[in-house]
Design an enzyme around this catalytic site. Structure first.
Site, PDB file in Angstrom:
ATOM      1  CE  LYS A 114      25.695   0.801   3.662  1.00  0.00           C
ATOM      2  NZ  LYS A 114      25.649  -0.353   4.611  1.00  0.00           N
ATOM      3  CD  GLU A 190      12.437  -0.601  -4.968  1.00  0.00           C
ATOM      4  OE1 GLU A 190      11.660  -0.208  -4.057  1.00  0.00           O
ATOM      5  OE2 GLU A 190      12.929  -1.729  -5.003  1.00  0.00           O
ATOM      6  CB  CYS A 225      10.612  -3.949  -2.883  1.00  0.00           C
ATOM      7  SG  CYS A 225      12.268  -3.813  -2.185  1.00  0.00           S
ATOM      8  CD  GLU A 324       7.934  -1.093   2.387  1.00  0.00           C
ATOM      9  OE1 GLU A 324       8.076  -1.849   1.415  1.00  0.00           O
ATOM     10  OE2 GLU A 324       8.665  -0.109   2.599  1.00  0.00           O
TER      11      GLU A 324
END
Length: 420
Positions: A114, A190, A225, A324
């Site tokens: 997906k 992750e 990331c 983040e």
């Protein structure tokens, strides 16, 4: 399918990715705003290399014979897990998708993939190329749609054997819940980071460190990331080093990601841009200093662009030091000793990546041991290839993409115990 036949299919797919590299890169750029120069290398180039790496690795995976009682034969088989559910983000869909797909297919599994709602074009094209390469129908299925619908259906399915995911911690937690509510499928997650980049006064080349540090956060508008989003600078060089990073950041040309003359492309969506600007509001509220940037730009184009932004006077407990951003916003904190540097680096719920710049070999090893991250760069930032794993600790997740270790997620061990 026999390993030799799987190898042929994956090599053929790598050939087709290379043949269609520009189209794949442009499809991704139209979706997510990554600058084209970067997309050609990081998306198409990386994907082709990843499929070649696992094509070559797949027939080097052997079962084992246990050293046991000579009256018995103990055999350890490595079997495909079955059906892999893979959910990937919008920032590098082709690269990250390939990190999941290539080892899963190499080990003989089927995959339901997906893409993110805002970035599916390159992965739909990849599915076409996989079919052209000879992958049997049904082995790879790319299913688009909202995460709350399609992602949830995959995660709750009793027929999906494992989940692999790259994305936010909030979604990762939901996937763990869905696993518990369904068939207890394994989940490899992750979940991003708040990666510290430590600059010591004895760095071998402070000018290079400044330039690489700028690109380590501002490339792809900070939507990486492992971005070095926390810049920790030894106090004795703090002011000069910030000025040097700002010089490189200010020279970056932000604009249309399809224009090869631009260095930095667009933010993925209006929602993401608004989130980025919300961190600027928080910086003001926390008493931080906006040293450079902080604004939306090029609004008249209809696109979502933001200036490379540097924020100083950040305290360890401030929002910009803890959460983040996933945007072109760099938070700067000073340190005065090795121990303080390690403490600041580890002052985060995340543990994905980090960087250390020093000429002192003993200090470098002390930092490598002391910083709790899955990846530590020394006198560089970014660039590890397929030979080494990528994965995090703490709330950056579990499991690894890339390297031979990634293949371990996609096999089950079966013991055979035979009396002779």
């Amino acid at each position: 399918m026999a390993p030799a036949e799987r190898k042929k299919v994956l090599h053929k797919l790598a050939d087709l990715i290379e043949k269609n590299a520009l189209e794949l890169a442009v499809l991704g750029v139209r979706d997510n705003g990554t600058e084209l120069n970067m997309a050609i290398k990081a998306e198409s180039g990386s994907a082709a290399g990843t499929f070649r790496y696992y094509a070559e690795a797949l027939d080097k995976v052997y079962g084992e014979i246990a050293p046991t009682d000579p009256n018995f034969l103990g055999m350890i088989h490595k079997e495909p897990v079955g059906v892999v559910g893979a959910i990937v983000p919008w920032n590098f869909p082709l690269m990250i998708g390939s990190w999941k797909l290539a080892p899963a297919l190499a080990m003989g599994n089927s995959v339901i993939l997906k893409p993110a709602e805002t970035a599916s074009l390159s992965l739909l094209k990849l599915a076409e190329l996989a079919s052209e390469a000879g992958l049997p129908d049904g082995v790879l299925n790319v299913v688009t749609g909202q995460g709350s619908v399609v992602g949830e259906a995959i995660a709750l399915s009793m027929d999906v054997d494992i989940l692999v995911f790259t994305g936010s911690g909030g979604v990762g937690r939901r996937l763990l819940e869905y696993s518990a509510r369904s068939n207890m499928k394994r989940c490899y997650l992750e979940l991003g980071g708040k990666s510290p980049n430590l600059i010591f006064a004895d760095a071998p080349n402070l000018d290079e460190a400044a330039k690489v540090s700028a690109m380590g956060i501002f490339r792809n508008s900070g939507q990486v990331c492992v971005s070095g989003s926390r810049l920790l600078i030894e106090a004795s060089i703090h002011d000069d080093f910030v000025a040097q990073v700002a010089k490189y950041a200010a020279a970056l040309k932000v604009g249309d990601p399809l224009d090869l003359g631009n260095d930095v492309g667009a933010v993925n969506s209006l929602t993401q841009l608004q989130g980025n600007l919300g961190f600027i509001d928080s910086a003001h509220a926390d008493g931080n200093t906006i040293y450079l940037g902080g604004n939306r730009i090029l609004e008249d184009t209809g696109g979502y662009y933001m200036e490379p932004t540097i924020v100083t006077d950040v305290k360890p407990t401030d929002r910009l030091a803890q959460e983040e951003v996933f945007g072109p916003v760099l938070g700067v904190l000073p340190f005065s000793s090795d121990d303080e540097a390690i403490a600041l680096a580890n002052n985060s719920i995340y543990g994905l990546a980090g960087g250390v710049w020093t000429s002192n070999l003993s200090r470098a090893h002390k930092m490598i041991r002391g910083i709790r991250t899955g990846v530590v760069h020394v006198n560089t930032y970014g660039g590890p290839d397929n030979t080494v794993p990528l994965g995090g600790v703490k709330q950056s997740g579990n499991g690894h993409d890339k390297s031979l270790h990634a293949m371990e997620k996609y096999v089950d061990l079966k013991t055979t115990w035979i009396k002779l």
